[in-house]
Design an enzyme around this catalytic site. Structure first.
Site, mmCIF file in Angstrom:
data_model
loop_
_atom_site.group_PDB
_atom_site.id
_atom_site.type_symbol
_atom_site.label_atom_id
_atom_site.label_comp_id
_atom_site.label_asym_id
_atom_site.label_seq_id
_atom_site.Cartn_x
_atom_site.Cartn_y
_atom_site.Cartn_z
ATOM 1 N N ARG A 47 16.200 -6.800 -3.592
ATOM 2 C CA ARG A 47 17.058 -6.547 -2.427
ATOM 3 C C ARG A 47 18.186 -7.574 -2.375
ATOM 4 O O ARG A 47 19.290 -7.268 -1.991
ATOM 5 C CB ARG A 47 16.228 -6.607 -1.153
ATOM 6 C CG ARG A 47 15.804 -5.222 -0.684
ATOM 7 C CD ARG A 47 15.136 -5.284 0.659
ATOM 8 N NE ARG A 47 14.083 -6.297 0.646
ATOM 9 C CZ ARG A 47 13.366 -6.641 1.701
ATOM 10 N NH1 ARG A 47 13.601 -6.078 2.851
ATOM 11 N NH2 ARG A 47 12.432 -7.559 1.611
ATOM 12 N N ARG A 48 17.860 -8.816 -2.772
ATOM 13 C CA ARG A 48 18.865 -9.890 -2.668
ATOM 14 C C ARG A 48 19.147 -10.451 -4.066
ATOM 15 O O ARG A 48 18.469 -11.379 -4.506
ATOM 16 C CB ARG A 48 18.362 -10.983 -1.732
ATOM 17 C CG ARG A 48 18.329 -10.545 -0.268
ATOM 18 C CD ARG A 48 17.853 -11.658 0.638
ATOM 19 N NE ARG A 48 16.449 -11.976 0.383
ATOM 20 C CZ ARG A 48 15.429 -11.362 0.982
ATOM 21 N NH1 ARG A 48 15.640 -10.419 1.852
ATOM 22 N NH2 ARG A 48 14.198 -11.700 0.681
ATOM 23 N N VAL A 133 -6.373 -5.331 -4.848
ATOM 24 C CA VAL A 133 -7.581 -5.822 -4.184
ATOM 25 C C VAL A 133 -8.032 -7.131 -4.818
ATOM 26 O O VAL A 133 -8.332 -7.174 -6.017
ATOM 27 C CB VAL A 133 -8.733 -4.790 -4.271
ATOM 28 C CG1 VAL A 133 -9.955 -5.293 -3.498
ATOM 29 C CG2 VAL A 133 -8.290 -3.439 -3.739
ATOM 30 N N GLU A 191 0.969 -16.265 6.844
ATOM 31 C CA GLU A 191 2.378 -15.924 6.955
ATOM 32 C C GLU A 191 2.879 -16.236 8.370
ATOM 33 O O GLU A 191 2.074 -16.409 9.292
ATOM 34 C CB GLU A 191 2.547 -14.424 6.701
ATOM 35 C CG GLU A 191 1.823 -13.991 5.455
ATOM 36 C CD GLU A 191 2.636 -13.049 4.614
ATOM 37 O OE1 GLU A 191 3.787 -12.780 4.961
ATOM 38 O OE2 GLU A 191 2.098 -12.603 3.608
ATOM 39 N N LYS A 206 -8.011 -2.810 1.678
ATOM 40 C CA LYS A 206 -8.794 -3.100 0.467
ATOM 41 C C LYS A 206 -10.165 -2.431 0.539
ATOM 42 O O LYS A 206 -10.671 -1.918 -0.462
ATOM 43 C CB LYS A 206 -8.924 -4.616 0.298
ATOM 44 C CG LYS A 206 -7.571 -5.278 -0.013
ATOM 45 C CD LYS A 206 -7.615 -6.777 0.186
ATOM 46 C CE LYS A 206 -6.272 -7.425 -0.153
ATOM 47 N NZ LYS A 206 -6.189 -8.834 0.234
HETATM 48 N N1 HSE Z 1 -2.668 -11.905 2.478
HETATM 49 C C1 HSE Z 1 -3.764 -11.670 1.594
HETATM 50 C C2 HSE Z 1 -4.789 -12.761 1.765
HETATM 51 C C3 HSE Z 1 -3.383 -11.622 0.149
HETATM 52 O O1 HSE Z 1 -4.657 -13.633 2.611
HETATM 53 O O2 HSE Z 1 -5.777 -12.716 1.058
HETATM 54 C C4 HSE Z 1 -2.687 -10.364 -0.221
HETATM 55 O O3 HSE Z 1 -3.509 -9.259 -0.032
#
Ligand code: HSE
Length: 429
Positions: A47-48, A133, A191, A206
């Site tokens: 995208r960038r 997964v 995040e 998953k």
């Molecule tokens: N955010 C996920 C985790 C990793 O904390 O395991 C990507 O699926």
């Protein structure tokens, strides 16, 4: 060895994509030898384009992902964009233009895997998604291929590293949820918006993928019961410790005892410290598989991160390229069993319930009566504190989740129960 290279289009060049590009370059000779032809990175859709990406050839970057997958000379498209759109349209277009697809996109596979598998079959292409997964852990291929002759009864795993990190911190330091989340964010495990992880959406996607493969049945994310970890308290963790347990966010896919149906769920649960999953610390993932002939298997490793996820992508890329050279395809969707996917109420489980109660004669009898009325058998009961600070901690035997939930609702209505301090399922025994 064939000298004409197989061409690969990379969609997305973030943490995972840039590692895929780097490994494809640094391991080019080995990959060629293992595949039987060189693999060439033909284009990278981003995208960038102006963002600095160390080790990624700038001349391969394009912002037109659709044009890249439509080129007609691409053998394998690697999709590491994530999300539903534009990933779904790009993957479909890739199949239509003769490419196989390697994807790390759990959300898309869990929502629409069946349609994508059908598109792959229609165009005689592969759809591989080991990276979707548990990151680097080989899991999809072992379930789909190594255990193809066995009967899997249960898949129970820690498939989200962020939540495992948070719960592990709470367990080892006594911290509350918010404090542990703050630490996970500061260290880059969580995040900026942690919703997908802490509310269990990531693990539920998953779980859907694992259940579908394990039970040869279509399971989507809508079939998965989901509870996150935001309500887990330091008191829950302390209660678990008193029982010789720890708390984990588990993805559990189970075949019913009569074999006629399956369930898939994600929720926090207490597991005994003696269970192999209890020793999975920090942001690691692990999946415990129970099969008729194989018995109990445990898969363990890093479940996220650029290099670990790229490792899984590269493994799929090698497989897809080998199949291209042999003019064949690997195993596709196997959903012949068509088992019923039952709701959470049908799951048979155990509850740990902590009740704040009045400390006076007859309270225990009243509480026990509520359990009996709902056909829920009590395993252990103990009182903590006394007078105005009394709590009854009840652990049940196995019962349908609907009966356990109804029991809790009825307990809340008792005058002698001041509040339900904690409810948690107990698994792994
Ligand atoms: N955010 C996920 C985790 C990793 O904390 O395991 C990507 O699926």
């Amino acid at each position: 060895m064939r000298t004409r290279p197989l061409k690969v289009a990379l969609l997305g060049c973030g943490v995972v994509g840039s590692e895929v590009a780097r490994i494809m370059t640094t391991h080019a000779a080995d990959l060629a030898a293992r595949i039987g032809a060189p693999v060439e990175l033909a284009g990278i859709a981003v995208r960038r384009p102006n963002r600095v990406r160390a080790g990624v050839p700038a001349e391969l970057l394009t912002t037109d992902a659709t044009a890249l997958v439509k080129r007609g000379d691409i053998d394998v498209v690697v999709e590491v964009i994530g999300g539903i759109e534009p990933a779904r349209s790009l993957i479909t277009t890739a199949f239509e233009h003769g490419a196989s697809v390697v994807s790390a996109n759990k959300a898309l596979l869990a929502a629409d895997g069946t349609a994508l598998h059908a598109a792959a079959v229609e165009h005689s292409a592969d759809l591989y998604y080991e990276a979707a997964v548990a990151g680097a852990i080989p899991l999809i291929r072992p379930l789909r291929e190594s255990l193809a002759g066995d009967k899997i009864n249960r898949v129970m795993g820690i498939v989200n590293g962020t939540t495992n990190f948070i719960l592990d911190k709470m367990d080892t330091t006594g911290a509350g949820y918010s404090e542990a989340l703050d630490e996970a964010t500061a260290l880059g495990y969580a995040e900026a918006d942690p919703t997908a992880d802490v509310e269990g959406f990531d693990a539920a996607a998953k779980a859907a993928i694992l259940a579908g493969i394990a039970f040869h049945t279509r399971v989507t994310i809508d079939d998965v019961h989901r509870e996150g970890i935001t309500e887990v308290t330091a008191a829950d963790i302390a209660s678990a410790k008193q029982m010789g347990c720890t708390v984990k966010l588990l993805a559990i896919c189970e075949r019913s005892e009569d074999g006629a149906s399956v369930t898939a769920r994600v929720h926090p649960a207490m597991i005994p410290l003696t269970h192999p999953l209890a020793s999975v610390r920090e942001a690691y993932n692990a999946v415990f598989v129970e099969a008729d002939a194989a018995g109990k298997l445990m898969f363990y490793g890093p479940g996220a991160g650029g290099s670990p996820t790229a490792s899984a992508v590269l493994g799929d890329l090698v497989a897809a390229c080998r199949n291209k050279l042999a003019a064949t395809t690997g195993p596709g969707e196997s959903a012949y069993a068509r088992l019923r996917v039952s709701p959470m109420g049908d799951v048979v489980t155990r509850y740990h319930i902590s009740l704040d109660v009045a400390d006076k004669p007859g309270v225990l009898a009243q509480v026990a009566t509520v359990f009996a009325e709902h056909q829920v058998s009590i395993d252990t009961v103990r009182q903590q504190g006394k007078d105005g600070d009394a709590a009854l901690v009840v652990v049940t035997h196995r019962a349908p989740d609907a009966a356990l939930a109804a029991t809790v609702e009825a307990l809340r209505k008792l005058d002698t129960v001041r509040g339900v301090a904690s409810i948690m399922r107990v698994e792994g025994e």
